[in-house]
Each structure stands twice: as C-alpha cells, then as structure tokens.
Design a protein around this motif. Structure first.
Motif, PDB file in Angstrom:
ATOM      1  N   ALA A 167       0.559  -0.997  -0.104  1.00  0.00           N
ATOM      2  CA  ALA A 167      -0.127   0.119  -0.256  1.00  0.00           C
ATOM      3  C   ALA A 167       0.725   1.464  -0.065  1.00  0.00           C
ATOM      4  O   ALA A 167       2.161   1.687   1.132  1.00  0.00           O
ATOM      5  N   GLY A 168       0.262   2.739  -0.945  1.00  0.00           N
ATOM      6  CA  GLY A 168       0.917   3.925  -0.710  1.00  0.00           C
ATOM      7  C   GLY A 168       1.755   3.733  -1.201  1.00  0.00           C
ATOM      8  O   GLY A 168       3.280   4.745  -1.943  1.00  0.00           O
ATOM      9  N   GLU A 169       3.002   3.093  -2.392  1.00  0.00           N
ATOM     10  CA  GLU A 169       4.249   2.958  -2.820  1.00  0.00           C
ATOM     11  C   GLU A 169       3.857   3.378  -4.635  1.00  0.00           C
ATOM     12  O   GLU A 169       2.340   3.521  -4.742  1.00  0.00           O
ATOM     13  N   THR A 170       4.458   4.657  -4.884  1.00  0.00           N
ATOM     14  CA  THR A 170       4.129   5.034  -5.634  1.00  0.00           C
ATOM     15  C   THR A 170       5.152   5.223  -6.712  1.00  0.00           C
ATOM     16  O   THR A 170       5.535   5.334  -8.091  1.00  0.00           O
ATOM     17  N   GLY A 171       5.687   4.070  -6.866  1.00  0.00           N
ATOM     18  CA  GLY A 171       7.168   3.386  -7.418  1.00  0.00           C
ATOM     19  C   GLY A 171       6.988   2.846  -8.796  1.00  0.00           C
ATOM     20  O   GLY A 171       7.558   2.696  -9.321  1.00  0.00           O
ATOM     21  N   GLY A 172       5.575   2.131  -8.460  1.00  0.00           N
ATOM     22  CA  GLY A 172       4.767   0.924  -9.685  1.00  0.00           C
ATOM     23  C   GLY A 172       4.582   1.666 -10.703  1.00  0.00           C
ATOM     24  O   GLY A 172       4.430   2.973 -11.392  1.00  0.00           O
ATOM     25  N   PRO A 173       4.102   1.007 -11.479  1.00  0.00           N
ATOM     26  CA  PRO A 173       4.076   1.236 -13.417  1.00  0.00           C
ATOM     27  C   PRO A 173       2.849   2.039 -13.217  1.00  0.00           C
ATOM     28  O   PRO A 173       3.210   3.006 -14.599  1.00  0.00           O
ATOM     29  N   ASP A 174       1.890   2.046 -12.993  1.00  0.00           N
ATOM     30  CA  ASP A 174       1.058   3.099 -12.919  1.00  0.00           C
ATOM     31  C   ASP A 174       0.854   3.512 -12.243  1.00  0.00           C
ATOM     32  O   ASP A 174       0.421   5.159 -12.384  1.00  0.00           O
ATOM     33  N   GLU A 175       1.788   3.933 -10.584  1.00  0.00           N
ATOM     34  CA  GLU A 175       1.323   4.919  -9.777  1.00  0.00           C
ATOM     35  C   GLU A 175       1.872   5.847  -9.986  1.00  0.00           C
ATOM     36  O   GLU A 175       2.033   7.129  -9.948  1.00  0.00           O
ATOM     37  N   ALA A 176       3.147   5.677 -10.733  1.00  0.00           N
ATOM     38  CA  ALA A 176       4.409   6.920 -10.585  1.00  0.00           C
ATOM     39  C   ALA A 176       3.861   7.660 -12.029  1.00  0.00           C
ATOM     40  O   ALA A 176       4.229   9.003 -12.422  1.00  0.00           O
ATOM     41  N   VAL A 177       3.151   7.092 -13.144  1.00  0.00           N
ATOM     42  CA  VAL A 177       2.697   7.744 -14.378  1.00  0.00           C
ATOM     43  C   VAL A 177       1.159   9.078 -13.879  1.00  0.00           C
ATOM     44  O   VAL A 177       1.409   9.528 -14.196  1.00  0.00           O
TER      45      VAL A 177
END
Length: 203
Positions: free
Chosen positions: A85-95
């Motif tokens: 939860a909460g990570e911003t580095g995944g392929p979708d979250e960062a975009v």
C-alpha cells in the motif's frame, strides 16, 4: 515540557499541505524535481498534496497540536514494492502521480520509481514518508518528538522503521534517533543523493 501530538484528519488537509510546502520548498530533492524558484512556487504544493492524499488514504498523519509540524507514516507489510500500500514507484502509480501533479515533468515520476526500488521489501516496517516543520519553528525539537512518537510504538511492538533522508542535515538527525544508512544512496540524475535509512527496534 512534552509536545502534544494528535492524528490529523480531512479537516487538516490545507494545514498539512502548507506545512509540507514551506518545509520542503528549499529541500535539495524538491529543488531537483522543480528547478527554479518561481516554477517551484507554482507547482511544489501539488506534489505535497498528492503525497498527503496517499497517506491520508493508506496511512497516518501526525500533527503537533499547535499546527507547526507534521509527519506522514505508512505501515508497510512485507512483500514486493508494487504489492504494498502507498507505494508510488509501480508502473501505474508513478505515471498517475506525474499526470496529477505536473504532466510534463518526468522527474516527478522518476523520484517515485527510484525511491521505490531502494525500499526494503522483506520485512514489515513503519515508513516515515515525510516530516515537515514550519520554517520559524525548526530546531525546537518538534520533528524529533514526532518521530519518537512512532518509534516508541515500534520498540514496543518489535517493528523496524525506514525512511529516506533528503539532506545531510536530516541524515544526522535520524542517526541520532537510531537510524543507520543502508549503504547505497538513491542517486537522482544530475541531482542530490538521498540516503535510505533503517532502524531496528530497541528492546
């Protein structure tokens, strides 16, 4: 005298965004993500708001009773970064983060990806995402009180804690609280380093 701390809620949104914006305006990493004083003044607060939205939804925001300092925490389970939860580095979250904050600024996306890559995945821990103290109140021990507030619980529950220090000054503060540099910096291209730091619980 102790520092009174409470859990922030939706009504504290503007207060916390303002605190983070002011506290990190001159931070080396913020200066790299948003180069130029005027550009940073127009845009930086949008990233702080996006970070706050994530933590309000997934974690916990502590604020001093007088509204001069805040800390954003996530309870991170063991597992791969894109499963937590909460990570911003995944392929979708960062975009999505970049698109919501500053669509033409690839650095918004990149800083999330790089910090996510460095984030330990094998053990559950408390993650200090950000801590901000109003410029006129820095050096009064408010940040230390906010961090200790959670570290005391970590020690009671046997939980480690993790963070990324964004300056040499903050790294020294965290070392005094028991955090240790993990040994490999997060190096922003043509920018400042960040220091991943880990703290084992104390008996």
């Amino acid at each position: 005298m102790g520092v009174a701390i409470r859990t922030a809620g939706e009504d504290d949104r503007e207060l916390v965004v303002r605190l983070l914006d002011e506290a990190f305006h001159d931070d080396p990493v913020s200066g790299w993500v948003f180069p130029g004083e005027e550009y940073r003044r127009r845009t930086h607060h949008k990233l702080m708001r996006a970070f706050l939205d994530i933590v309000l939804a997934e974690g916990r925001v502590d604020v001093t009773e007088d509204g001069t300092a805040c800390a954003l925490w996530l309870s991170v389970p063991a597992g791969q970064p894109d499963e937590r939860a909460g990570e911003t580095g995944g392929p979708d979250e960062a975009v999505l983060l970049r698109e919501s904050v500053d669509p033409d600024n690839e650095r918004v996306e990149l800083v999330g990806r790089l910090t996510s890559t460095a984030h330990p995945a094998d053990r559950a821990h408390e993650y200090l995402w950000m801590i901000g103290v109003a410029p006129g109140h820095q050096g009064e021990g408010l940040g230390t009180a906010l961090v200790r507030h959670v570290l005391d619980r970590c020690d009671r529950e046997g939980l480690p804690a993790y963070l990324e220090a964004s300056s040499a000054r903050s790294r020294r503060l965290y070392e005094s609280l028991g955090f240790a540099f993990t040994g490999r910096t997060v190096d922003l291209p043509d920018g400042p380093p960040m220091w991943p730091m880990w703290r084992e619980p104390r008996a």
